[in-house]
Design an enzyme around this catalytic site. Structure first.
Site, mmCIF file in Angstrom:
data_model
loop_
_atom_site.group_PDB
_atom_site.id
_atom_site.type_symbol
_atom_site.label_atom_id
_atom_site.label_comp_id
_atom_site.label_asym_id
_atom_site.label_seq_id
_atom_site.Cartn_x
_atom_site.Cartn_y
_atom_site.Cartn_z
ATOM 1 N N ARG A 162 0.269 -1.639 0.563
ATOM 2 C CA ARG A 162 1.329 -0.627 0.466
ATOM 3 C C ARG A 162 1.788 -0.415 -0.980
ATOM 4 N NH1 ARG A 162 3.396 0.215 5.807
ATOM 5 N NH2 ARG A 162 4.668 1.839 4.915
ATOM 6 N N ARG B 249 7.339 4.470 -1.011
ATOM 7 C CA ARG B 249 8.708 4.910 -1.345
ATOM 8 C C ARG B 249 9.371 4.186 -2.503
ATOM 9 N NH1 ARG B 249 10.396 4.582 4.794
ATOM 10 N NH2 ARG B 249 9.012 2.821 4.405
ATOM 11 N N ARG C 177 6.169 13.283 -2.040
ATOM 12 C CA ARG C 177 6.456 13.258 -0.603
ATOM 13 C C ARG C 177 7.419 14.385 -0.230
ATOM 14 N NH1 ARG C 177 7.135 13.244 3.938
ATOM 15 N NH2 ARG C 177 7.741 11.664 5.443
ATOM 16 N N ASP D 15 -2.763 6.338 6.821
ATOM 17 C CA ASP D 15 -2.015 5.437 7.711
ATOM 18 C C ASP D 15 -2.941 4.946 8.810
ATOM 19 O OD1 ASP D 15 1.010 4.613 8.141
ATOM 20 O OD2 ASP D 15 0.080 4.808 10.110
ATOM 21 N N TYR E 203 0.659 0.240 19.270
ATOM 22 C CA TYR E 203 1.427 1.468 19.005
ATOM 23 C C TYR E 203 1.183 2.507 20.103
ATOM 24 C CZ TYR E 203 3.043 -0.128 14.484
ATOM 25 O OH TYR E 203 3.681 -0.829 13.495
HETATM 26 O O1 CP3 Z 1 -1.238 0.480 1.144
HETATM 27 C C1 CP3 Z 1 -1.132 1.665 0.757
HETATM 28 O O2 CP3 Z 1 -0.485 1.993 -0.267
HETATM 29 C C2 CP3 Z 1 -1.886 2.737 1.521
HETATM 30 C C3 CP3 Z 1 -1.160 3.456 2.517
HETATM 31 C C4 CP3 Z 1 -0.738 2.827 3.835
HETATM 32 C C5 CP3 Z 1 0.360 3.351 4.580
HETATM 33 N N1 CP3 Z 1 0.418 2.687 5.768
HETATM 34 C C6 CP3 Z 1 1.242 4.444 4.130
HETATM 35 C C7 CP3 Z 1 2.572 4.626 4.784
HETATM 36 C C8 CP3 Z 1 -1.299 1.792 4.589
HETATM 37 C C9 CP3 Z 1 -2.459 0.864 4.245
HETATM 38 C C10 CP3 Z 1 -0.563 1.726 5.810
HETATM 39 C C11 CP3 Z 1 -0.895 0.777 6.895
HETATM 40 C C12 CP3 Z 1 -0.015 0.682 8.068
HETATM 41 N N2 CP3 Z 1 0.681 1.684 8.691
HETATM 42 C C13 CP3 Z 1 0.167 -0.492 8.811
HETATM 43 C C14 CP3 Z 1 -0.512 -1.829 8.538
HETATM 44 C C15 CP3 Z 1 0.170 -2.592 7.484
HETATM 45 C C16 CP3 Z 1 1.498 -3.152 7.886
HETATM 46 O O3 CP3 Z 1 2.489 -2.703 7.284
HETATM 47 O O4 CP3 Z 1 1.547 -4.009 8.776
HETATM 48 C C17 CP3 Z 1 1.040 -0.196 9.874
HETATM 49 C C18 CP3 Z 1 1.539 -1.162 10.934
HETATM 50 C C19 CP3 Z 1 1.342 1.192 9.796
HETATM 51 C C20 CP3 Z 1 2.192 2.004 10.713
HETATM 52 C C21 CP3 Z 1 3.351 2.579 10.028
HETATM 53 N N3 CP3 Z 1 3.284 3.608 9.117
HETATM 54 C C22 CP3 Z 1 4.723 2.219 10.178
HETATM 55 C C23 CP3 Z 1 5.210 1.106 11.087
HETATM 56 C C24 CP3 Z 1 5.458 3.049 9.340
HETATM 57 C C25 CP3 Z 1 6.962 3.105 9.236
HETATM 58 C C26 CP3 Z 1 7.504 1.998 8.450
HETATM 59 C C27 CP3 Z 1 7.503 2.347 6.993
HETATM 60 O O5 CP3 Z 1 7.070 1.505 6.189
HETATM 61 O O6 CP3 Z 1 7.962 3.447 6.678
HETATM 62 C C28 CP3 Z 1 4.551 3.901 8.649
HETATM 63 C C29 CP3 Z 1 4.874 4.933 7.647
HETATM 64 C C30 CP3 Z 1 4.178 4.858 6.324
HETATM 65 N N4 CP3 Z 1 2.859 4.571 6.126
HETATM 66 C C31 CP3 Z 1 4.784 5.134 5.058
HETATM 67 C C32 CP3 Z 1 3.785 4.978 4.095
HETATM 68 C C33 CP3 Z 1 3.897 5.186 2.605
HETATM 69 C C34 CP3 Z 1 6.235 5.540 4.830
HETATM 70 C C35 CP3 Z 1 6.449 6.943 5.308
HETATM 71 C C36 CP3 Z 1 7.090 7.867 4.297
HETATM 72 O O7 CP3 Z 1 6.748 7.867 3.121
HETATM 73 O O8 CP3 Z 1 7.952 8.648 4.742
#
Ligand code: CP3
Length: 345
Positions: free
Chosen positions: A28, A32, A41, A78, A153
């Site tokens: 990640r 943000r 974004r 994602d 999910y």
């Molecule tokens: O690592 C990186 O920089 C690449 C991008 C990436 C995202 N999600 C972008 C994202 C990766 C590799 C993920 C993986 C992901 N997504 C996982 C596995 C890793 C982990 O955290 O356990 C999971 C479970 C998800 C599902 C997911 N996506 C959730 C639960 C959420 C909401 C929680 C949160 O952190 O906001 C997301 C949204 C998400 N995925 C965001 C980003 C940058 C935030 C959304 C936004 O910018 O509005």
């Protein structure tokens, strides 16, 4: 790959070399906590529209590389794009995270791999764009969620504390749950292979909820599908390297590391360093700095970075966190982490 291309440090470690300093990237690392991410974004529509906009996704992927000079970029996307591509209804709500229309044994038949193959074209185009723009000495990582985590999910419709819906399906309708896992396994092989074909240098499987399963089900729904994915991807791409991250695996971590065929295993922050060190006899390890320690920064973070480097040096090691960067992390702490990982011990 043109022979003149310098081999990225991350790929050398995945092939079994030990490098000092180790390559460093962060789960990640785009997101943000970066002001440039928030600006991009804000003009990119919904989160999924952002993920399916190849120009915007490529730009977000490169932002942390430009700012910090990390050894690897991870595609901005994602794990739930696979669910969305298959035809599940996925939405990301501001401040809430993902919300899905819960899938049931009755609605399972709606998910179609053929739909995903077309739907996710913009993701593969983003991979091509990043590879064209990224310094050839840095690696590009593609990724997917592992079947168990994506199934959670789909069944829950959102994150969960006890995963009661996913487990009720797993134990109550085992045949249909196995069909769901098999479908997700095939979809994951396809999604990872397409990213490799578009220019990803290696891929990571995120099994974020691996830790909530009893050991028998861990073998059936974490180890077995991961092994099938590794085999399927390597059949299509014999040189592909795969990192597996079974978060919370605990006592099952060795089984995962030794039985799935992954080239490296991600360590969450609960894994003791000596346990990680023992795994390095057979494969590379990645992790395990607590992301809260990155948020806190300072002497506590510096001390732990030195301890992790010392514990894993002389064997294949990729420096990373034990889970993703938190949104409240000051970007300067990431710069300090990268400098500390590359400093003389
Ligand atoms: O690592 C990186 O920089 C690449 C991008 C990436 C995202 N999600 C972008 C994202 C990766 C590799 C993920 C993986 C992901 N997504 C996982 C596995 C890793 C982990 O955290 O356990 C999971 C479970 C998800 C599902 C997911 N996506 C959730 C639960 C959420 C909401 C929680 C949160 O952190 O906001 C997301 C949204 C998400 N995925 C965001 C980003 C940058 C935030 C959304 C936004 O910018 O509005």
């Amino acid at each position: 790959m043109p022979s003149s291309r310098p081999e990225p440090a991350l790929l050398r470690v995945l092939a079994g070399e030990s490098l000092d300093p180790p390559p460093v990237w962060l789960m990640r690392q785009a997101g943000r906590y970066l002001p440039e991410y928030r600006a991009l974004r804000a003009k990119s529509g919904s989160f999924l529209e952002f993920c399916y906009n190849p120009g915007a996704a490529a730009e977000a992927t490169l932002q942390p590389i430009t700012r910090f000079g990390l050894d690897a970029a991870i595609l901005f996307s994602d794990i739930l794009v696979v669910a969305d591509g298959l035809g599940a209804k996925v939405e990301f709500r501001e401040g809430e995270g993902p919300v899905l229309e819960p899938l049931t044994p009755e609605s399972l038949g709606r998910l179609k791999i053929a739909r995903m193959q077309k739907y996710l074209e913009p993701v593969y185009e983003a991979v091509q764009r990043v590879r064209a723009a990224l310094d050839p000495a840095r690696a590009l990582i593609g990724f997917a969620g592992a079947p168990w985590t994506v199934a959670c999910y789909l069944a829950e419709g959102m994150g969960s504390r006890d995963f009661a819906a996913a487990k009720a399906w797993m134990w109550g309708k085992p045949e249909s749950f196995e069909a769901l896992i098999e479908l997700l396994t095939l979809a994951t092989i396809e999604h990872l292979s397409r990213q490799l074909e578009a220019g990803a240098d290696c891929v990571q499987l995120f099994d974020s909820w691996a830790g909530v399963l009893p050991s028998e089900e861990f073998r059936g729904f974490v180890v077995a599908p991961t092994r099938e994915i590794v085999r399927g991807v390597k059949q299509r791409h014999p040189n592909a390297r795969i990192i597996g991250f079974p978060r919370g695996a605990g006592a099952m971590l060795e089984a995962y590391a030794h039985e799935t065929g992954v080239d490296a295993v991600g360590l969450d922050y609960a894994v003791p360093l000596e346990k990680g060190r023992a795994l390095q006899k057979r494969l590379a390890v990645q992790g395990n700095l607590d992301p809260v320690l990155l948020q806190v920064g300072g002497a506590a973070m510096q001390g732990r970075i030195r301890a992790i480097r010392a514990a894993f040096s002389g064997k294949p090691h990729i420096f990373n966190l034990g889970h993703g960067v938190l949104p409240a992390t000051p970007p300067e702490h990431v710069a300090a982490l990268v400098a500390a990982v590359r400093a003389d011990p």
